[in-house]
Enzyme design. Structure first.
Site, short mmCIF file in Angstrom:
data_model
loop_
_atom_site.label_atom_id
_atom_site.label_comp_id
_atom_site.label_asym_id
_atom_site.label_seq_id
_atom_site.Cartn_x
_atom_site.Cartn_y
_atom_site.Cartn_z
CD1 TRP A 179 -2.60 1.84 0.51
CD2 TRP A 179 -1.23 2.50 2.16
NE1 TRP A 179 -2.89 3.15 0.82
CE2 TRP A 179 -2.09 3.58 1.81
CE3 TRP A 179 -0.28 2.68 3.17
CZ2 TRP A 179 -2.01 4.81 2.46
CZ3 TRP A 179 -0.22 3.91 3.81
CH2 TRP A 179 -1.08 4.96 3.45
CD GLU A 220 -4.61 -1.44 2.05
OE1 GLU A 220 -3.44 -1.66 2.40
OE2 GLU A 220 -5.51 -1.12 2.86
CE LYS A 222 -6.38 5.88 2.70
NZ LYS A 222 -5.41 6.00 3.78
CG HIS A 256 -8.75 1.97 1.81
ND1 HIS A 256 -7.50 1.53 1.48
CD2 HIS A 256 -8.63 2.45 3.07
CE1 HIS A 256 -6.67 1.70 2.49
NE2 HIS A 256 -7.34 2.26 3.47
CG ASP A 288 -8.95 5.04 5.72
OD1 ASP A 288 -9.24 4.01 6.33
OD2 ASP A 288 -7.78 5.37 5.44
CG ASP A 290 -7.53 2.70 9.34
OD1 ASP A 290 -7.56 1.60 8.78
OD2 ASP A 290 -7.16 3.74 8.77
C1 RNT Z 1 -3.76 2.75 4.83
C2 RNT Z 1 -3.91 1.32 4.52
C3 RNT Z 1 -2.80 0.45 5.02
C4 RNT Z 1 -2.32 0.80 6.40
C5 RNT Z 1 -1.35 -0.19 7.00
C6 RNT Z 1 -0.64 0.37 8.16
O1 RNT Z 1 -4.86 3.48 4.48
O2 RNT Z 1 -5.14 0.84 4.99
O3 RNT Z 1 -3.19 -0.88 4.95
O4 RNT Z 1 -3.38 0.97 7.28
O5 RNT Z 1 -0.50 -0.65 6.04
ZN ZN Z 2 -5.49 -1.25 4.95
#
Ligand code: RNT
Ligand code: ZN
Length: 412
Positions: A179, A220, A222, A256, A288, A290
């Site tokens: 990512w 990944e 976003k 994301h 986003d 988390d």
């Molecule tokens: C960030 C991504 C990624 C991170 C980690 C720490 O938006 O989600 O996965 O959260 O790699």
């Molecule tokens: Zn992530």
């Protein structure tokens, strides 16, 4: 209600709770190490950058490898099943006086993690860390400056070597997720060139020989980050296209996407066109953010999609959240147990019967039965699962975390 009563109640719906428990025992979830220290790591002194943020100031953050390992062990003792630990490159552990920049990281810098994994009987997953670094200033793999791109390409290749080492040492594949934070705060003049550079950088990374049975690389996407609101180089379309063209595994983080988009709705499409699909199970709150994974509608819906499409072996489940406002070990335990509880909920759903109702156009029964199972005695089956796995029940684990907080965390 006792487990036997719960078992009978589910049996009347044609569901075998013993089978569900056995299936759940075999699901390994990748638990992110970065909840334990607010995504700081050990290799640089700087702050967390890249448009992600851990907010809160709860005492007891792990600041050394020993502390982080002890905290992970505590969390694992309260989580049923056997799992994987997800590391980031910034968690390299150096000997006294030793240091290596990200492009020069080697397997030896993660030897202590391998020892930790063997001791705790967990697998390891890995991530290059393309943020929180002086060279990660806005752009990394898509940077206009070739030297900077090369640095991050080297870092990703070094990360593949480290992932291979994990797989060899532990005898199971390592998922390595890339990512990058690359993007712009405001309206770009050129959206194409950074994406073309990202494509080229990825091509250079994948030109490296590596054993695909040992390392599963995931990409990944976003939609935006803090300070990177207007343009994200590694968007969903970019990575879905890149992955399918190059036979790489795409990764969807459910924080994301736009707030009205759901990863649960995307999984089936991805399963039709990819051998494997990877997930970061998280919880977006307005953006986003988390947040810790809860036993909520979307987490259940995601797990239902995995279970009823018979895709437990094809969907790589990892968690991704970082909450610094509550006890960090509790955050892990709550998130992991909720992901597992949602899986159990899916395993205890009359999936075939519901699909038949859908096909026959009996939407009345479909709605009624979906609602009916919501209040079925899942908790009793969950308690039985925890008992069989030798971990405390929902009513018991928090006091153990509180004790550890008093004896260990508050003394840091
Ligand atoms: C960030 C991504 C990624 C991170 C980690 C720490 O938006 O989600 O996965 O959260 O790699
Ligand atoms: Zn992530």
């Amino acid at each position: 209600m006792s487990y036997t009563e719960a078992k009978n109640k589910y049996a009347a719906l044609g569901i075998d709770t013993d089978k569900a428990i056995e299936a759940l025992k075999n699901v390994a979830i990748s638990m992110h190490c970065w909840q334990g220290d607010d995504v700081i790591g050990f290799d640089t002194a700087g702050d967390l950058t890249g448009g992600i943020q851990a907010t809160g100031n709860y005492p007891g953050r792990a600041t050394t490898p020993e502390e982080l390992m002890a905290d992970i062990e505590k969390a694992l003792s309260l989580i049923p099943g056997s799992h994987k630990i997800n590391l980031h490159a910034c968690y390299a552990i150096f000997e006294e006086g030793e240091w290596a920049d990200r492009d020069a990281l080697e397997p030896k810098h993660f030897k202590k993690w391998v020892e930790f994994a063997k001791k705790n009987n967990v697998g390891l997953d890995f991530n290059p860390t393309c943020f929180s670094h002086p060279k990660a200033d806005g752009m990394t793999l898509s940077h206009p400056n070739k030297e900077i791109r090369d640095f991050w390409i080297k870092h990703c290749i070094a990360s593949i070597r480290i992932s291979e080492y994990f797989a060899e040492e532990l005898g199971r594949p390592t998922v390595m997720n890339i990512w990058i934070p690359d993007g712009l705060k405001d309206i770009p003049a050129d959206r194409l060139a950074p994406r073309a550079r990202l494509k080229d950088s990825l091509d250079k990374i994948f030109a490296t020989e590596y054993d695909k049975n040992k390392v599963i690389v995931t990409l990944e996407s976003k939609v935006f980050g803090i300070g990177v609101e207007s343009y994200t180089v590694g968007s969903s379309e970019f990575y879905i296209s890149y992955s399918s063209k190059n036979n790489i595994t795409p990764l969807m983080d459910n924080g994301h996407y736009h707030p009205t988009e759901f990863v649960s709705d995307k999984i089936s499409s991805m399963l039709l066109f990819n051998e494997k699909v990877a997930l970061h199970v998280s919880r977006p709150v307005r953006w986003d953010s988390d947040h810790v994974v809860l036993f909520d509608d979307e987490t259940r819906e995601i797990m239902k999609e995995i279970v009823r499409n018979d895709a437990l072996s094809r969907v790589l489940i990892a968690l991704d959240f970082f909450d610094a406002s509550i006890n960090r070990i509790a955050a892990w335990v709550i998130g992991m147990r909720n992901a597992q509880k949602a899986l159990l909920y899916a395993l205890l759903s009359p999936n075939a019967a519901l699909a038949k109702m859908q096909d026959e156009g009996d939407y009345t029964s479909l709605m009624a039965v979906q609602e009916q199972v919501k209040t079925y005695p899942l908790g009793d089956v969950w308690d039985e699962f925890c008992k069989q796995m030798g971990v405390p029940s929902d009513a018991e684990w928090l006091s153990i975390v509180r004790e550890y907080e008093k004896d260990v965390l508050l003394k840091r």
